[in-house]
Design an enzyme around this catalytic site. Structure first.
Site, PDB file in Angstrom:
ATOM      1  N   ARG A  52     -41.617  28.732  57.544  1.00  0.00           N
ATOM      2  CA  ARG A  52     -41.885  27.462  56.860  1.00  0.00           C
ATOM      3  C   ARG A  52     -43.192  26.812  57.315  1.00  0.00           C
ATOM      4  O   ARG A  52     -43.892  26.177  56.528  1.00  0.00           O
ATOM      5  CB  ARG A  52     -40.707  26.511  57.105  1.00  0.00           C
ATOM      6  CG  ARG A  52     -40.800  25.228  56.302  1.00  0.00           C
ATOM      7  CD  ARG A  52     -39.518  24.420  56.469  1.00  0.00           C
ATOM      8  NE  ARG A  52     -39.532  23.207  55.677  1.00  0.00           N
ATOM      9  CZ  ARG A  52     -39.251  21.999  56.156  1.00  0.00           C
ATOM     10  NH1 ARG A  52     -38.930  21.858  57.432  1.00  0.00           N
ATOM     11  NH2 ARG A  52     -39.270  20.958  55.363  1.00  0.00           N
ATOM     12  N   HIS A  59     -46.256  24.954  55.175  1.00  0.00           N
ATOM     13  CA  HIS A  59     -46.664  23.566  55.422  1.00  0.00           C
ATOM     14  C   HIS A  59     -48.099  23.458  55.922  1.00  0.00           C
ATOM     15  O   HIS A  59     -48.719  22.403  55.804  1.00  0.00           O
ATOM     16  CB  HIS A  59     -45.678  22.889  56.380  1.00  0.00           C
ATOM     17  CG  HIS A  59     -44.394  22.529  55.721  1.00  0.00           C
ATOM     18  ND1 HIS A  59     -43.606  21.480  56.134  1.00  0.00           N
ATOM     19  CD2 HIS A  59     -43.758  23.062  54.650  1.00  0.00           C
ATOM     20  CE1 HIS A  59     -42.536  21.395  55.345  1.00  0.00           C
ATOM     21  NE2 HIS A  59     -42.604  22.347  54.455  1.00  0.00           N
ATOM     22  N   ASN A  80     -42.402  16.870  57.427  1.00  0.00           N
ATOM     23  CA  ASN A  80     -42.323  17.541  58.734  1.00  0.00           C
ATOM     24  C   ASN A  80     -41.485  16.795  59.770  1.00  0.00           C
ATOM     25  O   ASN A  80     -40.941  17.413  60.692  1.00  0.00           O
ATOM     26  CB  ASN A  80     -43.740  17.735  59.296  1.00  0.00           C
ATOM     27  CG  ASN A  80     -44.575  18.665  58.435  1.00  0.00           C
ATOM     28  OD1 ASN A  80     -44.049  19.611  57.844  1.00  0.00           O
ATOM     29  ND2 ASN A  80     -45.870  18.395  58.350  1.00  0.00           N
ATOM     30  N   HIS A 106     -36.176  30.627  50.963  1.00  0.00           N
ATOM     31  CA  HIS A 106     -34.933  29.924  51.274  1.00  0.00           C
ATOM     32  C   HIS A 106     -33.736  30.873  51.333  1.00  0.00           C
ATOM     33  O   HIS A 106     -32.595  30.431  51.333  1.00  0.00           O
ATOM     34  CB  HIS A 106     -34.694  28.788  50.264  1.00  0.00           C
ATOM     35  CG  HIS A 106     -35.649  27.637  50.422  1.00  0.00           C
ATOM     36  ND1 HIS A 106     -35.662  26.545  49.587  1.00  0.00           N
ATOM     37  CD2 HIS A 106     -36.628  27.402  51.332  1.00  0.00           C
ATOM     38  CE1 HIS A 106     -36.613  25.688  49.968  1.00  0.00           C
ATOM     39  NE2 HIS A 106     -37.218  26.197  51.028  1.00  0.00           N
TER      40      HIS A 106
HETATM   41  C1  HEM Z   1     -40.785  25.099  46.243  1.00  0.00           C
HETATM   42  C2  HEM Z   1     -40.897  24.010  46.950  1.00  0.00           C
HETATM   43  C3  HEM Z   1     -40.186  23.820  48.256  1.00  0.00           C
HETATM   44  C4  HEM Z   1     -39.442  22.754  48.607  1.00  0.00           C
HETATM   45  C5  HEM Z   1     -39.173  21.519  47.768  1.00  0.00           C
HETATM   46  C6  HEM Z   1     -38.922  23.005  49.927  1.00  0.00           C
HETATM   47  C7  HEM Z   1     -38.126  22.136  50.642  1.00  0.00           C
HETATM   48  C8  HEM Z   1     -37.481  22.446  51.828  1.00  0.00           C
HETATM   49  C9  HEM Z   1     -36.577  21.558  52.512  1.00  0.00           C
HETATM   50  C10 HEM Z   1     -36.223  20.143  52.092  1.00  0.00           C
HETATM   51  C11 HEM Z   1     -36.103  22.229  53.587  1.00  0.00           C
HETATM   52  C12 HEM Z   1     -35.097  21.716  54.606  1.00  0.00           C
HETATM   53  C13 HEM Z   1     -35.796  20.831  55.617  1.00  0.00           C
HETATM   54  C14 HEM Z   1     -34.831  19.995  56.431  1.00  0.00           C
HETATM   55  O1  HEM Z   1     -33.770  19.653  55.914  1.00  0.00           O
HETATM   56  O2  HEM Z   1     -35.165  19.684  57.584  1.00  0.00           O
HETATM   57  C15 HEM Z   1     -36.713  23.532  53.600  1.00  0.00           C
HETATM   58  C16 HEM Z   1     -36.492  24.500  54.535  1.00  0.00           C
HETATM   59  C17 HEM Z   1     -37.147  25.706  54.567  1.00  0.00           C
HETATM   60  N1  HEM Z   1     -38.190  26.090  53.744  1.00  0.00           N
HETATM   61 FE1  HEM Z   1     -38.741  25.189  52.028  1.00  0.00          FE
HETATM   62  N2  HEM Z   1     -39.352  24.232  50.356  1.00  0.00           N
HETATM   63  C18 HEM Z   1     -40.134  24.767  49.371  1.00  0.00           C
HETATM   64  C19 HEM Z   1     -40.828  25.959  49.432  1.00  0.00           C
HETATM   65  C20 HEM Z   1     -40.850  26.784  50.545  1.00  0.00           C
HETATM   66  C21 HEM Z   1     -41.772  27.870  50.718  1.00  0.00           C
HETATM   67  C22 HEM Z   1     -42.884  28.265  49.748  1.00  0.00           C
HETATM   68  C23 HEM Z   1     -41.458  28.451  51.916  1.00  0.00           C
HETATM   69  C24 HEM Z   1     -42.099  29.619  52.606  1.00  0.00           C
HETATM   70  C25 HEM Z   1     -42.737  30.592  51.980  1.00  0.00           C
HETATM   71  C26 HEM Z   1     -40.322  27.721  52.458  1.00  0.00           C
HETATM   72  C27 HEM Z   1     -39.642  28.037  53.607  1.00  0.00           C
HETATM   73  C28 HEM Z   1     -38.590  27.328  54.123  1.00  0.00           C
HETATM   74  C29 HEM Z   1     -37.737  27.810  55.188  1.00  0.00           C
HETATM   75  C30 HEM Z   1     -37.785  29.185  55.801  1.00  0.00           C
HETATM   76  C31 HEM Z   1     -36.843  26.771  55.488  1.00  0.00           C
HETATM   77  C32 HEM Z   1     -35.785  26.741  56.595  1.00  0.00           C
HETATM   78  C33 HEM Z   1     -36.456  26.223  57.878  1.00  0.00           C
HETATM   79  C34 HEM Z   1     -35.558  26.130  59.096  1.00  0.00           C
HETATM   80  O3  HEM Z   1     -34.406  26.544  59.078  1.00  0.00           O
HETATM   81  O4  HEM Z   1     -36.062  25.592  60.112  1.00  0.00           O
HETATM   82  N3  HEM Z   1     -40.008  26.703  51.614  1.00  0.00           N
HETATM   83  N4  HEM Z   1     -37.571  23.620  52.518  1.00  0.00           N
END
Ligand code: HEM
Ligand code: NAG
Ligand code: NAG
Length: 318
Positions: free
Chosen positions: A59, A63, A91, A190
């Site tokens: 992630r 970012h 973040n 995800h």
């Molecule tokens: C399409 C738009 C996207 C949105 C709206 C989004 C939003 C989010 C949100 C809200 C979370 C949870 C954060 C939390 O609750 O603390 C999350 C987690 C995550 N996102 Fe996204 N995301 C997007 C795209 C991406 C992309 C492009 C990647 C990587 C290529 C990515 C990788 C991840 C990963 C791996 C997690 C889990 C992180 C963890 O467990 O620490 N996301 N994302």
């Protein structure tokens, strides 16, 4: 005569214009070939210690790249006179894994001081995390330099929130050169990791009708309805296999079990549905499109040539 002289000039400017043409997988082959085993070993150890760390690290690359390009700006700490991106809305209490980046950077500095940028380190880290968790492998393009500044405002405005509708996601990705196919493929990240209740509460209560009933019910057990209670309780983004990089994320979407509003938006009757169905049916198609999209994301506005610097410590400018 004049036109003969003009030609090479035109070509040079044309090539400079395509900044990503400057990135290459063998950028460190003479100056720091050790970067690959060092990064892989530390990412591997961090994942063995805590499986979720692989997701958290992946992630960070997203970012970093979405905020003024892949320039390591995310890693700069706040100082009394400078506000960085770590406490920006997307973040704050959420982005994690910075200690792993520090450990990698300090180890790399011991073997090849002043050579490898933080922006390149996170690109390699993201690839290694995906591969270690069972996803595809690929050659990472390198040669990015680190920014000497960061922007909390840009982080607030450039990283899409989980409340985004499809139109917003599409235009947000388009603005950095990513297509709707890239949006779907990259959302497949995800398939690993966790989200906090505050980010999926509306999805399981307000928007219940658009989710599979049992799914909403199960998720509600550790995410209380009232704002402020249990906000940081975690749930897996992919309920079937949150620590394996596979295509189950798309299976979830097809079954209306997308955890975030933004997740279910890409399978909700719109033009992205076709890609969700394709990746659900064909894991290899997902794997190859994900790789292609990760490389494209890594090409977003890198600093090259003499722009920026090679930070010695990812948390501060030299
Ligand atoms: C399409 C738009 C996207 C949105 C709206 C989004 C939003 C989010 C949100 C809200 C979370 C949870 C954060 C939390 O609750 O603390 C999350 C987690 C995550 N996102 Fe996204 N995301 C997007 C795209 C991406 C992309 C492009 C990647 C990587 C290529 C990515 C990788 C991840 C990963 C791996 C997690 C889990 C992180 C963890 O467990 O620490 N996301 N994302
Ligand atoms: C291992 O993971 C735990 C969290 O599960 C964390 O607190 C700790 O700092 C990690 N240790 C190392 C050496 O990464
Ligand atoms: C970013 O958003 C947060 C609220 O989530 C706010 O406190 C902060 O001031 C914003 N930063 C800028 C520079 O606008």
């Amino acid at each position: 005569m004049a036109s003969v002289v003009a030609r090479p000039h035109w070509l040079v400017f044309f090539l400079l214009g395509i900044s990503s043409a400057q990135l290459s997988p063998d950028f460190y082959s003479q100056t720091c070939p050790q970067v690959f085993p060092v990064v892989k070993w530390i990412v591997y150890s961090a994942i063995v210690n805590e499986t979720r760390m692989g997701a958290s690290l992946l992630r960070l690359f997203f970012h970093d790249c979405f905020v003024n390009g892949c320039d390591g700006s995310l890693f700069l700490d706040d100082t009394p006179t400078f506000t960085g991106e770590k406490r920006a809305t997307p973040n704050l209490n959420s982005a994690r894994g910075f200690e792993v980046i520090d450990e990698i950077k300090s180890n790399i500095e011991m073997v090849c001081p002043g050579v490898v940028s933080c922006a390149d380190i996170i690109a390699i880290v993201a690839r290694d995390a995906v591969t270690i968790l069972g996803g595809p492998d690929w050659n990472v393009k390198l040669g990015r330099r680190d920014s000497r500044t960061a922007s909390q405002l840009a982080a607030n405005n450039s990283i899409p929130p989980p409340t985004s509708d499809l139109d917003f996601l599409v235009s947000n990705f388009n603005s950095v050169g990513l297509s709707i196919k890239d949006l779907v493929a990259l959302s497949g990240a995800h398939t690993i990791g966790q989200a906090r209740c505050t980010n999926f509460r509306d999805r399981i209560y307000t928007e219940r009708d658009n989710s599979e009933p049992m799914f909403a019910q199960v998720r509600a057990t550790n995410c209380p309805r009232d704002t402020g209670s249990g906000d940081n309780n975690l749930a897996p983004l992919d309920l079937q296999s949150p620590t394996t990089f596979d295509n189950n994320y798309f299976t979830n979407l097809v079954n209306r079990r997308g955890l975030l509003h933004s997740d279910q938006q890409i399978y909700n009757g719109g033009p992205t549905d076709q890609f969700v169905r394709e990746y659900y049916n064909d894991p290899r198609s997902f794997a190859s499109d994900f790789v292609e999209a990760m490389i494209k994301m890594g090409d977003i506005r890198p600093l090259i040539g003499s722009s920026g610097e090679i930070r010695r410590n990812c948390r501060k400018i030299n």
